[in-house]
Scaffold this motif. Structure first.
Motif, PDB file in Angstrom:
ATOM      1  N   HIS A  43       0.902  -1.153  -0.073  1.00 31.37           N
ATOM      2  CA  HIS A  43      -0.119   0.016  -0.118  1.00 31.37           C
ATOM      3  C   HIS A  43       1.034   1.166  -0.017  1.00 31.37           C
ATOM      4  O   HIS A  43       0.668   2.208  -0.838  1.00 31.37           O
ATOM      5  CB  HIS A  43      -0.704  -0.128   1.156  1.00 31.37           C
ATOM      6  N   GLU A  44       1.933   1.191   0.909  1.00 24.88           N
ATOM      7  CA  GLU A  44       2.843   2.447   1.032  1.00 24.88           C
ATOM      8  C   GLU A  44       3.526   2.690  -0.594  1.00 24.88           C
ATOM      9  O   GLU A  44       3.805   3.890  -0.646  1.00 24.88           O
ATOM     10  CB  GLU A  44       3.740   2.032   2.241  1.00 24.88           C
ATOM     11  N   ARG A  45       3.878   1.526  -0.961  1.00 21.43           N
ATOM     12  CA  ARG A  45       4.872   1.734  -2.317  1.00 21.43           C
ATOM     13  C   ARG A  45       4.010   2.280  -3.338  1.00 21.43           C
ATOM     14  O   ARG A  45       4.410   3.287  -4.109  1.00 21.43           O
ATOM     15  CB  ARG A  45       5.237   0.230  -2.637  1.00 21.43           C
ATOM     16  N   VAL A  46       2.683   1.862  -3.508  1.00 21.98           N
ATOM     17  CA  VAL A  46       1.853   2.112  -4.499  1.00 21.98           C
ATOM     18  C   VAL A  46       1.324   3.705  -4.497  1.00 21.98           C
ATOM     19  O   VAL A  46       1.258   4.683  -5.321  1.00 21.98           O
ATOM     20  CB  VAL A  46       0.329   1.116  -4.641  1.00 21.98           C
ATOM     21  N   ASN A  47       1.137   3.986  -2.964  1.00 19.67           N
ATOM     22  CA  ASN A  47       0.622   5.316  -2.827  1.00 19.67           C
ATOM     23  C   ASN A  47       1.948   6.293  -2.860  1.00 19.67           C
ATOM     24  O   ASN A  47       1.577   7.646  -2.982  1.00 19.67           O
ATOM     25  CB  ASN A  47       0.224   5.545  -1.306  1.00 19.67           C
ATOM     26  N   ARG A  48       3.084   5.767  -2.974  1.00 21.83           N
ATOM     27  CA  ARG A  48       4.374   6.804  -3.166  1.00 21.83           C
ATOM     28  C   ARG A  48       4.389   7.174  -4.380  1.00 21.83           C
ATOM     29  O   ARG A  48       5.262   8.242  -4.612  1.00 21.83           O
ATOM     30  CB  ARG A  48       5.675   6.004  -2.427  1.00 21.83           C
ATOM     31  N   ARG A  49       3.719   6.834  -5.539  1.00 26.10           N
ATOM     32  CA  ARG A  49       3.976   7.077  -6.882  1.00 26.10           C
ATOM     33  C   ARG A  49       3.518   8.556  -6.669  1.00 26.10           C
ATOM     34  O   ARG A  49       2.402   8.876  -6.345  1.00 26.10           O
ATOM     35  CB  ARG A  49       3.339   6.096  -7.633  1.00 26.10           C
ATOM     36  N   PRO A  50       4.214   9.350  -7.550  1.00 26.74           N
ATOM     37  CA  PRO A  50       3.658  10.803  -7.608  1.00 26.74           C
ATOM     38  C   PRO A  50       2.446  10.836  -8.285  1.00 26.74           C
ATOM     39  O   PRO A  50       1.517  11.786  -7.841  1.00 26.74           O
ATOM     40  CB  PRO A  50       4.594  11.406  -8.603  1.00 26.74           C
ATOM     41  N   ALA A  51       2.065  10.196  -9.259  1.00 26.81           N
ATOM     42  CA  ALA A  51       0.667  10.317  -9.668  1.00 26.81           C
ATOM     43  C   ALA A  51      -0.556   9.758  -8.722  1.00 26.81           C
ATOM     44  O   ALA A  51      -1.567  10.109  -9.007  1.00 26.81           O
ATOM     45  CB  ALA A  51       0.337   9.176 -10.962  1.00 26.81           C
ATOM     46  N   ASN A  52      -0.152   9.237  -7.701  1.00 27.49           N
ATOM     47  CA  ASN A  52      -1.123   8.648  -6.748  1.00 27.49           C
ATOM     48  C   ASN A  52      -1.344   9.614  -5.452  1.00 27.49           C
ATOM     49  O   ASN A  52      -1.562   9.254  -4.356  1.00 27.49           O
ATOM     50  CB  ASN A  52      -0.881   7.458  -6.026  1.00 27.49           C
ATOM     51  N   ALA A  53      -0.838  10.807  -5.598  1.00 28.73           N
ATOM     52  CA  ALA A  53      -0.752  11.717  -4.467  1.00 28.73           C
ATOM     53  C   ALA A  53      -2.281  12.180  -3.710  1.00 28.73           C
ATOM     54  O   ALA A  53      -2.390  12.566  -2.861  1.00 28.73           O
ATOM     55  CB  ALA A  53      -0.002  13.082  -4.896  1.00 28.73           C
ATOM     56  N   ALA A  54      -2.970  12.328  -4.934  1.00 33.45           N
ATOM     57  CA  ALA A  54      -4.391  12.603  -4.774  1.00 33.45           C
ATOM     58  C   ALA A  54      -5.348  11.828  -5.277  1.00 33.45           C
ATOM     59  O   ALA A  54      -5.031  11.048  -6.578  1.00 33.45           O
ATOM     60  CB  ALA A  54      -4.613  13.928  -5.234  1.00 33.45           C
ATOM     61  N   ALA A  55      -6.525  11.575  -4.818  1.00 31.18           N
ATOM     62  CA  ALA A  55      -7.705  10.580  -5.261  1.00 31.18           C
ATOM     63  C   ALA A  55      -8.179  11.042  -6.691  1.00 31.18           C
ATOM     64  O   ALA A  55      -8.588  12.175  -6.746  1.00 31.18           O
ATOM     65  CB  ALA A  55      -8.581  10.308  -4.417  1.00 31.18           C
ATOM     66  N   ARG A  56      -8.549  10.016  -7.604  1.00 32.59           N
ATOM     67  CA  ARG A  56      -9.036  10.593  -8.769  1.00 32.59           C
ATOM     68  C   ARG A  56     -10.533   9.689  -8.920  1.00 32.59           C
ATOM     69  O   ARG A  56     -11.471  10.142  -9.452  1.00 32.59           O
ATOM     70  CB  ARG A  56      -8.208   9.978  -9.988  1.00 32.59           C
ATOM     71  N   ASP A  57     -10.761   8.562  -8.098  1.00 32.87           N
ATOM     72  CA  ASP A  57     -12.034   7.900  -8.049  1.00 32.87           C
ATOM     73  C   ASP A  57     -12.506   7.348  -6.575  1.00 32.87           C
ATOM     74  O   ASP A  57     -11.411   7.792  -5.589  1.00 32.87           O
ATOM     75  CB  ASP A  57     -11.970   6.911  -9.140  1.00 32.87           C
ATOM     76  N   LEU A  58     -13.303   6.750  -6.576  1.00 28.12           N
ATOM     77  CA  LEU A  58     -13.855   6.191  -5.114  1.00 28.12           C
ATOM     78  C   LEU A  58     -12.907   4.998  -4.627  1.00 28.12           C
ATOM     79  O   LEU A  58     -12.842   4.791  -3.470  1.00 28.12           O
ATOM     80  CB  LEU A  58     -15.347   5.593  -5.251  1.00 28.12           C
ATOM     81  N   ARG A  59     -12.381   4.359  -5.509  1.00 21.72           N
ATOM     82  CA  ARG A  59     -11.352   3.258  -5.104  1.00 21.72           C
ATOM     83  C   ARG A  59     -10.117   3.969  -4.532  1.00 21.72           C
ATOM     84  O   ARG A  59      -9.535   3.524  -3.482  1.00 21.72           O
ATOM     85  CB  ARG A  59     -10.969   2.343  -6.141  1.00 21.72           C
ATOM     86  N   ASP A  60      -9.800   4.973  -5.027  1.00 21.79           N
ATOM     87  CA  ASP A  60      -8.771   5.782  -4.387  1.00 21.79           C
ATOM     88  C   ASP A  60      -9.113   6.373  -3.242  1.00 21.79           C
ATOM     89  O   ASP A  60      -8.251   6.460  -2.297  1.00 21.79           O
ATOM     90  CB  ASP A  60      -8.230   7.058  -5.229  1.00 21.79           C
TER      91      ASP A  60
END
Length: 324
Positions: A43-60
């Motif tokens: 979870h931490e690794r995936v969220n660390r990606r710059p594109a994942n800094a903010a939510a785009r949809d409900l799963r985020d």
């Protein structure tokens, strides 16, 4: 209701908050929302990606626990989050304090990532493995389960999975974590499994009678921080698992079984949990099997002092049965 009538005690703030979380789960389910929760390290690794800094949809928002702008969450869902007191401000963005995860066709509410609070309620890969093992056992039983208990139930995913396959059974979901019991009650309502009864109990100290089935996925890590949801106790992290073995030996009905999902740090090829369980079960009338469900998990823990001697961490399933 007239202006002079008082709101009934049952409709207090906690009841309204719980109802809001239930309705939020129902709304997500109706929208086709699904999310598989990964390990904290992933979870931490995936969220660390710059594109994942903010939510785009409900799963985020409700899976990845990413901060979101108001436009990402429909107004009705945001209102339910606010009523549940389950949203916090993060600068110009907001963040949900809860997650919703999928398993067995159901949705389960649990704590947002990261699960750092002592009363955090976690659902993830080990929950799926434990519930899978419980389902397999119930399916393979020659006789129906009449009374079951999920010790340290957390979200009650295991108890709900058993209840769906044992119609008419009384299934207790016990925990000492009040937040877990709160989420368990919501998840039972969300799944529509009234046979599951969440209740507070330290192991089985506060509930009576024998059980046809005892399931558990207790904390089993060596955790220097001593977090309740993670620390299994003792030098090997196995104390709580072994206490559950002892309790099961006392409370299993004839023909009843314990399905314990746990873990162990393997040192020089030696599994301390298996050895300790074998000593406890020696000389009893109980039969047992023990298998590794996965021989190598949580490898990042091997870098820490707590697992400095371990060559790997395995997750295991111990099944103990009382003959008829």
């Amino acid at each position: 209701m007239t202006t002079t009538e008082r709101v009934p005690a049952a409709l207090d703030e906690r009841t309204l908050a719980d109802d809001a979380l239930l309705r939020l789960g129902q709304t997500l389910k109706e929208a086709g929302y699904q999310f598989t929760t990964v390990t904290p390290a992933t979870h931490e690794r995936v969220n660390r990606r710059p594109a994942n800094a903010a939510a785009r949809d409900l799963r985020d928002v409700f899976g990845w626990s990413r901060p979101f702008a108001g436009s990402v969450v429909p107004e009705a869902m945001l209102s339910l989050l606010e009523t549940a007191d389950a949203v916090e401000q993060r600068g110009d963005l907001r963040r949900s304090r809860v997650r919703f995860s999928s398993y067995d066709g159901e949705l389960f509410v649990h704590s947002a990532f990261p699960t750092e609070r002592a009363d955090s309620v976690f659902l993830g890969p080990d929950t799926y493995r434990m519930a899978d093992a419980a389902i397999a056992h119930v399916t393979d039983r020659a006789e129906p389960v009449r009374r079951a208990v999920d010790i340290g139930c957390g979200t009650a995913a295991g108890a709900i999975a058993v209840a769906k396959r044992a119609p008419g059974a009384e299934v207790l979901a016990v925990d000492i974590n009040d937040t877990a019991l709160r989420y368990a009650r919501i998840n039972v309502a969300l799944a529509g499994t009234p046979g599951v009864r969440p209740c507070r109990s330290d192991l089985l100290d506060d509930v009576d009678g024998p059980f046809d089935l005892i399931i558990s996925n207790p904390p089993f890590m060596i955790d220097p921080a001593g977090r309740t949801y993670r620390d299994g106790g003792g030098p090997d992290g196995n104390d709580l698992s072994l206490r559950i073995v002892d309790v099961a030996a006392e409370r299993l009905a004839p023909g009843g079984s314990l399905v314990l999902f746990s873990g162990a740090g393997i040192v020089d090829g030696h599994d301390p949990l298996r050895a300790a369980a074998a000593r406890r079960l020696a000389g009893t009338d109980l039969t047992w099997t023990y298998r590794e469900a996965d021989p190598d998990v949580y490898s990042e823990e091997l870098d820490g002092e707590a697992y400095a001697r371990a060559e790997r961490i395995a997750v295991v399933v111990l099944t103990v049965t009382r003959p008829r």
